[in-house]
Motif scaffolding. Structure first.
Motif, PDB file in Angstrom:
ATOM      1  N   ASN A   1      10.949  10.391 -12.408  1.00 19.75           N
ATOM      2  CA  ASN A   1       9.655  10.987 -12.082  1.00 19.75           C
ATOM      3  C   ASN A   1       8.516  10.069 -12.533  1.00 19.75           C
ATOM      4  N   GLU A   2       8.710   8.763 -12.453  1.00 25.99           N
ATOM      5  CA  GLU A   2       7.722   7.811 -12.950  1.00 25.99           C
ATOM      6  C   GLU A   2       6.723   7.451 -11.863  1.00 25.99           C
ATOM      7  N   GLY A   3       5.501   7.182 -12.290  1.00 29.50           N
ATOM      8  CA  GLY A   3       4.454   6.744 -11.390  1.00 29.50           C
ATOM      9  C   GLY A   3       4.150   5.264 -11.569  1.00 29.50           C
ATOM     10  N   PRO A   4       3.095   4.765 -10.924  1.00 29.09           N
ATOM     11  CA  PRO A   4       2.748   3.343 -11.061  1.00 29.09           C
ATOM     12  C   PRO A   4       2.168   3.040 -12.434  1.00 29.09           C
ATOM     13  N   GLU A   5       2.654   1.977 -13.042  1.00 28.30           N
ATOM     14  CA  GLU A   5       2.122   1.525 -14.321  1.00 28.30           C
ATOM     15  C   GLU A   5       0.942   0.575 -14.094  1.00 28.30           C
ATOM     16  N   VAL A   6       0.340   0.117 -15.182  1.00 24.72           N
ATOM     17  CA  VAL A   6      -0.792  -0.821 -15.077  1.00 24.72           C
ATOM     18  C   VAL A   6      -0.327  -2.131 -14.447  1.00 24.72           C
ATOM     19  N   SER A   7       0.879  -2.586 -14.816  1.00 20.00           N
ATOM     20  CA  SER A   7       1.406  -3.812 -14.224  1.00 20.00           C
ATOM     21  C   SER A   7       1.622  -3.656 -12.722  1.00 20.00           C
ATOM     22  N   THR A   8       2.076  -2.477 -12.304  1.00 16.71           N
ATOM     23  CA  THR A   8       2.271  -2.230 -10.875  1.00 16.71           C
ATOM     24  C   THR A   8       0.954  -2.302 -10.125  1.00 16.71           C
ATOM     25  N   MET A   9      -0.082  -1.681 -10.681  1.00 16.17           N
ATOM     26  CA  MET A   9      -1.383  -1.680 -10.019  1.00 16.17           C
ATOM     27  C   MET A   9      -1.989  -3.081  -9.977  1.00 16.17           C
TER      28      MET A   9
ATOM     29  N   GLU B   1       0.832  -1.215   0.000  1.00 22.20           N
ATOM     30  CA  GLU B   1       0.000   0.000   0.000  1.00 22.20           C
ATOM     31  C   GLU B   1       0.859   1.255   0.000  1.00 22.20           C
ATOM     32  N   ALA B   2       1.911   1.282   0.839  1.00 25.33           N
ATOM     33  CA  ALA B   2       2.771   2.465   0.930  1.00 25.33           C
ATOM     34  C   ALA B   2       3.546   2.706  -0.362  1.00 25.33           C
ATOM     35  N   VAL B   3       3.968   1.639  -1.043  1.00 29.35           N
ATOM     36  CA  VAL B   3       4.715   1.805  -2.297  1.00 29.35           C
ATOM     37  C   VAL B   3       3.830   2.409  -3.378  1.00 29.35           C
ATOM     38  N   VAL B   4       2.590   1.959  -3.454  1.00 32.62           N
ATOM     39  CA  VAL B   4       1.671   2.526  -4.448  1.00 32.62           C
ATOM     40  C   VAL B   4       1.444   4.014  -4.168  1.00 32.62           C
ATOM     41  N   LYS B   5       1.228   4.362  -2.917  1.00 35.83           N
ATOM     42  CA  LYS B   5       1.026   5.777  -2.578  1.00 35.83           C
ATOM     43  C   LYS B   5       2.276   6.599  -2.852  1.00 35.83           C
ATOM     44  N   LEU B   6       3.445   5.999  -2.630  1.00 35.89           N
ATOM     45  CA  LEU B   6       4.695   6.707  -2.887  1.00 35.89           C
ATOM     46  C   LEU B   6       4.878   6.992  -4.376  1.00 35.89           C
ATOM     47  N   LEU B   7       4.597   6.009  -5.226  1.00 40.10           N
ATOM     48  CA  LEU B   7       4.720   6.220  -6.669  1.00 40.10           C
ATOM     49  C   LEU B   7       3.710   7.238  -7.173  1.00 40.10           C
ATOM     50  N   VAL B   8       2.520   7.209  -6.605  1.00 45.14           N
ATOM     51  CA  VAL B   8       1.509   8.217  -6.981  1.00 45.14           C
ATOM     52  C   VAL B   8       1.979   9.611  -6.580  1.00 45.14           C
ATOM     53  N   LYS B   9       2.568   9.710  -5.411  1.00 45.90           N
ATOM     54  CA  LYS B   9       3.091  11.004  -4.947  1.00 45.90           C
ATOM     55  C   LYS B   9       4.218  11.493  -5.842  1.00 45.90           C
ATOM     56  N   ARG B  10       5.142  10.610  -6.229  1.00 50.25           N
ATOM     57  CA  ARG B  10       6.265  11.006  -7.075  1.00 50.25           C
ATOM     58  C   ARG B  10       5.799  11.457  -8.444  1.00 50.25           C
ATOM     59  N   ARG B  11       4.768  10.814  -8.962  1.00 43.86           N
ATOM     60  CA  ARG B  11       4.239  11.190 -10.274  1.00 43.86           C
ATOM     61  C   ARG B  11       3.455  12.502 -10.210  1.00 43.86           C
ATOM     62  N   SER B  12       2.945  12.869  -9.037  1.00 39.16           N
ATOM     63  CA  SER B  12       2.106  14.066  -8.899  1.00 39.16           C
ATOM     64  C   SER B  12       2.910  15.346  -8.735  1.00 39.16           C
ATOM     65  N   ARG B  13       4.251  15.285  -8.837  1.00 41.69           N
ATOM     66  CA  ARG B  13       5.137  16.453  -8.746  1.00 41.69           C
ATOM     67  C   ARG B  13       4.917  17.212  -7.433  1.00 41.69           C
ATOM     68  N   PRO B  14       5.318  16.633  -6.321  1.00 44.64           N
ATOM     69  CA  PRO B  14       5.118  17.319  -5.035  1.00 44.64           C
ATOM     70  C   PRO B  14       6.004  18.536  -4.850  1.00 44.64           C
ATOM     71  N   GLU B  15       7.038  18.700  -5.680  1.00 44.14           N
ATOM     72  CA  GLU B  15       7.924  19.853  -5.513  1.00 44.14           C
ATOM     73  C   GLU B  15       7.228  21.170  -5.812  1.00 44.14           C
ATOM     74  N   ASN B  16       6.105  21.114  -6.533  1.00 48.77           N
ATOM     75  CA  ASN B  16       5.392  22.354  -6.833  1.00 48.77           C
ATOM     76  C   ASN B  16       4.759  22.974  -5.596  1.00 48.77           C
ATOM     77  N   GLU B  17       4.541  22.181  -4.566  1.00 52.71           N
ATOM     78  CA  GLU B  17       3.951  22.689  -3.340  1.00 52.71           C
ATOM     79  C   GLU B  17       4.983  22.936  -2.245  1.00 52.71           C
ATOM     80  N   MET B  18       6.261  22.763  -2.552  1.00 49.36           N
ATOM     81  CA  MET B  18       7.318  22.965  -1.563  1.00 49.36           C
ATOM     82  C   MET B  18       7.829  24.400  -1.612  1.00 49.36           C
ATOM     83  N   LYS B  19       8.530  24.768  -0.544  1.00 52.10           N
ATOM     84  CA  LYS B  19       9.213  26.050  -0.531  1.00 52.10           C
ATOM     85  C   LYS B  19      10.518  25.952  -1.323  1.00 52.10           C
ATOM     86  N   LYS B  20      11.158  27.097  -1.515  1.00 54.22           N
ATOM     87  CA  LYS B  20      12.289  27.151  -2.442  1.00 54.22           C
ATOM     88  C   LYS B  20      13.426  26.230  -2.019  1.00 54.22           C
TER      89      LYS B  20
END
Length: 412
Positions: free
Chosen positions: A305-313, A273-292
């Motif tokens: 910057n890859e997210g979960p593929e169909v095989s991963t899901m 579960e945590a790995v799937v959420k981590l890949l989703v987070k990495r694909r969602s570009r979290p740096e846009n919400e970070m400070k400089k």
């Protein structure tokens, strides 16, 4: 350089004047002078060539004039000499490659423990940086079935990132994952599901830990390989008769005492579960919400910057359906993926079919259990009624006997 060029021009003027005089003096049989513009230009060209060749026969001179249109013809005269001298100068200037720390040590049998010790001494207090080739040798030296080597690789990842600002690249992450899996799986002839499950869970936990740097550089197909090994281990355990279904509830599992197998299965489901959420987070570009500052630090280490593929899901859904059930899979695997902005709420239909089939099987098992409970309750009720009727008849027989005994006494 200017004086040399001026001398060449003076000599060319002398050659030019002499050639004109000779042309004027020489006449043909008819008395007409043999003099033409073409002849003078050819002679001028030859005279200039002689003058420049005699005065400026150096590689630096010709190299400085190769780009100009007027002297492009003269640059081909000493082209071979210029290339030879430039290659010789480059050989002299280029210093030999320095040996790395592990190459200097030149150990006959290299292990991850020896390698990390050498690199820690080499890069103590941040004096020198860690080479990628040295880290690759550390990962490739892991031995099959030695869990200590896998833990050394994980320690090296954390240590080098914290103390030496080591940036892990894709190739290094790939070798680290392969080395840890090789060392965590025992090298027995027959390996059943439990050791392989522990190895996969250990590697996924290292990917989840941002201190190791694997989050920033591990590619999705490497995560798929680890998840496929986890699924194979679950199949092997199921073939041996192990019940994979565990009631995963946050309130119940924290306080309840679970067996070793149940605890291991719960860890596997949580890590997936945590790995799937981590890949989703990495694909969602979290740096846009970070400070400089945090954004610069994040992008400094980010390599993939890859997210979960169909095989991963599919793999994650299959694992969680086997352990936690359909409701757990919907809540913790499918929902985070569909909630991401880049997925647009869509997921592959095959995953929906997998969940629907699992729900149908769960309903069938619940109905079968309910029917078994009803049958057992009816059987218990019938047994109780039979016992009650038997006891009543016995009491009646006893009562009749007592009446006969009392009547016999009275007649006497």
């Amino acid at each position: 350089m200017n004086t040399l060029f001026a001398r060449g021009l003076d000599r060319s003027r002398c050659f030019w004047s002499e050639s004109v005089k000779s042309c004027k003096l020489s006449t043909s049989a008819a008395g007409a002078p043999v003099f033409s513009a073409r002849g003078t230009s050819i002679m001028c060209h030859q005279s200039l060539r002689r003058a420049l060749y005699s005065t400026c026969n150096t590689p630096a001179f010709f190299a400085s004039f190769t780009n100009s249109a007027g002297t492009r013809r003269f640059s081909s005269i000493n082209a071979d000499m210029i290339t030879k001298t430039s290659s010789e100068q480059a050989d002299k200037l280029s210093s030999p490659r320095r040996l790395s720390a592990i190459e200097k040590a030149n150990l006959p049998n290299l292990t991850p423990g020896h390698a990390i010790r050498i690199l820690q001494i080499h890069a103590a207090n941040g004096a020198q940086l860690i080479r990628n080739t040295d880290f690759h040798k550390l990962c490739n030296s892991s031995r099959p079935g030695k869990k200590r080597d896998a833990k050394v690789i994980a320690t090296a990842l954390k240590d080098f990132k914290r103390c030496n600002q080591y940036i892990l690249h894709r190739e290094g992450a790939r070798m680290a994952v392969q080395g840890m899996m090789r060392s965590m799986v025992p090298n027995h002839k027959v390996v059943y599901g439990r050791p392989r499950l522990e190895a996969a869970v250990f590697v996924l936990e290292q990917i989840l830990d941002e201190k190791t740097g694997l989050y920033f550089a591990t590619e999705t197909f490497m995560v798929d390989k680890v998840l496929s090994d986890l699924r194979k281990s679950l199949n092997e355990m199921e073939e041996r008769g192990v019940n994979l279904r565990v009631a995963i509830d946050e309130d119940k599992t924290e306080g309840a005492e679970l067996s070793e197998e149940e605890n291991m299965l719960t860890r596997a489901a949580r890590v997936t579960e945590a790995v799937v959420k981590l890949l989703v987070k990495r694909r969602s570009r979290p740096e846009n919400e970070m400070k400089k500052r945090a954004k610069r630090k994040y992008l400094k280490y980010l390599q993939v910057n890859e997210g979960p593929e169909v095989s991963t899901m599919k793999l994650a859904a299959d694992i969680c359906l086997a352990i936690g059930g359909s409701e757990y899979t919907k809540k913790n695997i499918i929902a985070p993926y569909t909630d991401a902005w880049w997925s647009r709420g869509n997921i592959d239909e095959s995953i929906h079919h997998m969940v629907a089939d699992a729900e149908a099987k769960e309903l069938e098992s619940v109905e079968a259990k309910a029917s078994d409970v009803v049958d057992t309750s009816e059987g218990d009720a019938n047994d109780d009624s039979c016992e009650n009727t038997g006891s009543a008849e016995g009491n009646l027989d006893c009562g009749e006997g007592q009446d006969e005994y009392t009547s016999g006494k009275e007649t006497k």
